[in-house]
Design a protein around this motif. Structure first.
Motif: not given
Ligand code: SF4
Ligand code: SF4
Length: 369
Positions: A173-176, A178-180, A210-218, A269-273
């Motif tokens: 992910g953008r936060n580097t 690994l996102i399952h 699957h990060c798409g346009t999300c920038t929540r972690c940043i 903050v990651c929506p995948h969590n």
């Protein structure tokens, strides 16, 4: 298979008929599941694509004082060299916190508490994963005579996340991290290099980003350490509180907030969590034994108190003065917010502490430096 009365170690006959190709992969995958890993996949031995990025990252000093990251880059770029004859990597994952996991409410606590990153709240993951992966390798050595294995859990310089992506466990992910796609990113990764040829499983696919346009972690990172797909470790609270063995630049103290060991913000903050879509249990080894630490206690710790508190904990990585420094910084943030006289008194006791890094943190917390 049998367990002789005086020999607690099980033995395994060679597989008959010998398995090969995807059937062998299926067998290894089922052993990984039996060993309690929540995901497993196989990656071919291949050269890393991250070499140029890694060299640039190091040249820019993003690794802070972690000089070990600047060594052995030939291995990181050519991970098959960790074991002669490596053909594949077995990649496994443990879930150390469920998706959507919340830290317990601490608002009614009277004493100030410091937050601990979720992966460090339970037992030492190195030990927990190592013993199961060693047992897996021992069994396969007997079942497939002549095969070789090397277990890599943070101790061997390879890029685990890149290999995990190649093994179909997720995307970086953008936060580097690994996102399952269904488990999220609260995952610990273990890698075993092997001379076995283990082709991908039938349902194993590369997972697209699957990060798409999300920038929540940043946007949420308290120290602005993240740029897309890169973390400046020298600014990251995990590095500052766990790896940095000197005084922490005062410019970071306020942003550290109440984190006393690590930081989970870019995962929280990651929506995948999010727990809304999937329920995933944590592995029993990582039950949260130490979700919080009493900051005034930690500041007062001696070596014996730290040892007792961190028995079987991965938090042993931070030495006594680093933990006391972290506690002083977090207490300084409490003091700024509350002006609590008990917190001020606790800090004042250590204004002239023998440790320069504790002294500096305490004085800054008291507004004196
Ligand atoms: S762990 Fe915390 S400080 Fe480090 S990159 Fe993530 S949000 Fe930023
Ligand atoms: S918070 Fe958004 S951008 Fe960051 S890793 Fe998660 S999905 Fe990707």
């Amino acid at each position: 298979m049998g367990r002789a009365p005086n020999n607690p170690k099980p033995t395994y006959p060679p597989l008959t008929p010998p398995l090969g190709g995807v059937e062998l992969s299926r067998h290894v995958a089922s052993l990984c599941r039996d060993a309690g890993f929540v995901a497993a996949g196989f990656a071919p031995a291949a050269r890393s694509k991250w070499g140029p990025f890694l060299r640039g990252w190091l040249e820019a000093g993003r690794h802070g004082t972690m000089d070990y990251l600047a060594r052995d880059n030939d291995l990181r770029e050519e991970p098959a060299r960790v074991l002669s004859g490596t053909k594949s990597f077995i990649v496994v994952a443990d879930q150390y916190a469920p998706r959507g996991s919340e830290l317990p409410d601490r608002s009614r606590e009277e004493r100030p508490l410091g937050r601990v990153a979720r992966y460090a709240q339970g037992r030492n993951y190195h030990e927990e994963m190592k013993k199961r992966l060693h047992a897996l390798a021992d069994r396969l050595r007997e079942e497939v005579p002549g095969s070789g294995f090397r277990t890599c859990i943070d101790t061997v310089p390879i890029l685990e996340r890149e290999i995990a992506v190649a093994a179909g466990l997720g995307w970086q992910g953008r936060n580097t991290l690994l996102i399952h796609p269904t488990l999220g990113s609260y995952l610990l990764l273990g890698v075993v290099a092997t001379t076995l040829e283990l082709p991908p499983l039938d349902d194993q696919r590369m997972v697209t980003d699957h990060c798409g346009t999300c920038t929540r972690c940043i946007d949420a990172c308290p120290t602005r350490a993240i740029t897309p797909y890169s973390v400046d470790a020298s600014r990251c609270i995990s590095y500052l509180t766990i790896e940095h063995r000197e005084a922490i630049d005062a410019g970071f103290h306020e942003a550290i907030g109440d984190w006393v060991y690590g930081c989970d913000v870019c995962q929280e903050v990651c929506p995948h969590n999010s727990g809304r879509t999937f329920e995933t249990p944590r592995h029993v080894a990582y039950e949260a034994n130490i979700p919080w630490l009493d900051l005034i206690d930690v500041l007062a710790w001696n070596a014996a108190a730290r040892q007792l508190a961190f028995k079987a904990s991965p938090m042993k990585r931070a030495n006594l003065d680093m933990m006391r420094r972290n506690a002083a910084i977090a207490l300084g943030n409490v003091l700024r917010e509350t002006n609590d006289s008990a917190v001020r008194a606790a800090l004042e006791r250590y204004r002239d502490d023998d440790s320069a890094m504790v002294r500096e943190a305490v004085r800054h917390a008291l507004g004196e430096a």
